[in-house]
Design an enzyme around this catalytic site. Structure first.
Site, PDB file in Angstrom:
ATOM      1  N   GLU A   1       0.832  -1.209   0.000  1.00  0.00           N
ATOM      2  CA  GLU A   1       0.000   0.000   0.000  1.00  0.00           C
ATOM      3  C   GLU A   1       0.865   1.258   0.000  1.00  0.00           C
ATOM      4  O   GLU A   1       0.510   2.257  -0.624  1.00  0.00           O
ATOM      5  CB  GLU A   1      -0.948  -0.009   1.212  1.00  0.00           C
TER       6      GLU A   1
ATOM      7  N   HIS B   1       1.886   2.262  -3.413  1.00  0.00           N
ATOM      8  CA  HIS B   1       0.964   3.158  -4.117  1.00  0.00           C
ATOM      9  C   HIS B   1       1.219   4.613  -3.725  1.00  0.00           C
ATOM     10  O   HIS B   1       1.114   5.520  -4.561  1.00  0.00           O
ATOM     11  CB  HIS B   1      -0.482   2.789  -3.784  1.00  0.00           C
TER      12      HIS B   1
ATOM     13  N   HIS C   1       2.217   7.643  -6.192  1.00  0.00           N
ATOM     14  CA  HIS C   1       1.541   8.942  -6.198  1.00  0.00           C
ATOM     15  C   HIS C   1       2.549  10.085  -6.061  1.00  0.00           C
ATOM     16  O   HIS C   1       2.477  11.082  -6.785  1.00  0.00           O
ATOM     17  CB  HIS C   1       0.534   8.993  -5.044  1.00  0.00           C
TER      18      HIS C   1
END
Length: 221
Positions: free
Chosen positions: A90, A93, A97
């Site tokens: 996670e 991600h 970003h």
């Protein structure tokens, strides 16, 4: 269609089984999912993302709108290879970003359209099927909307694979996992990725089915 439903159920069962198995094996470093996440964010100079706990099982996700890494109850406080893998994934991600990873930007740009599409697509398809002998326009619109959701499913795949790759590389480099723990973490992430693969293939199969109805309707006398 039934085949993909069965495959989805099998993959989901395997993922939960693997996660449960690896969650029972303690991480030698003794780090919790929260600590792993915070370390990975810090190592990537990401200071504006919070790590929080969320309810449910395997509900882990990164929310770019409020910049939070949301870890499920079985990951947030757990000190296992499975928890470390999910937490790092996670955060992968979050790194995507922060570094403006192109496929994530493309996927995120599609989200507003998908939120509207998912609300009306099934109804439009149903109307299209009911009116196929009268007009093909509703079904054609429905197929076009379904094609958009299928494209989204396939764009999701490289985003997920890249986040897992970043997670595994970082955990090895940082010494978070041993060789054996790395294997467990990799296996956990592999089966998590398989859920997206099956979903994408299932979406493609459904799209081809509706497209065949559209083409068949177009050959009326």
């Amino acid at each position: 269609m039934i085949l993909f439903m069965l495959a989805s159920m099998a993959v989901s069962w395997t993922l939960k089984s693997k996660f449960k198995k690896y969650s029972e094996i303690g991480l030698r470093s003794g780090l919790s999912g929260r600590e792993v996440a915070e370390m990975m964010l810090a190592d990537n100079n990401i200071t504006d993302v919070r790590v929080i706990s969320t309810e449910g099982m395997l509900t882990d996700h990164y929310d770019p709108t409020n910049k939070t890494v949301n870890l499920s109850e079985g990951v947030y406080a757990s000190r296992s290879a499975a928890a470390a893998a999910v937490a790092a994934h996670e955060c992968g991600h979050a790194v995507q970003h922060a570094t403006a990873y192109s496929m994530l930007k493309f996927r995120s740009a599609m989200v507003p359209a998908l939120s509207v599409t998912s609300r009306y697509m099934q109804w439009i398809l149903l109307i299209g099927i009911l009116m196929i002998q009268t007009t093909l326009i509703p079904l054609a619109v429905g197929v076009a909307l379904f094609a958009l959701t299928t494209l989204f499913s396939f764009i999701t795949l490289p985003v997920e694979f890249d986040a897992s790759r970043r997670a595994l590389v970082w955990m090895d480099t940082r010494g978070i996992v041993t060789t054996q723990e790395h294997a467990m973490a990799k296996d956990s992430l592999k089966w998590a990725a398989m859920t997206y693969v099956v979903a994408a293939l299932g979406s493609l199969a459904s799209l081809l089915y509706y497209a065949s109805l559209l083409l068949g309707g177009g050959r009326r006398d």
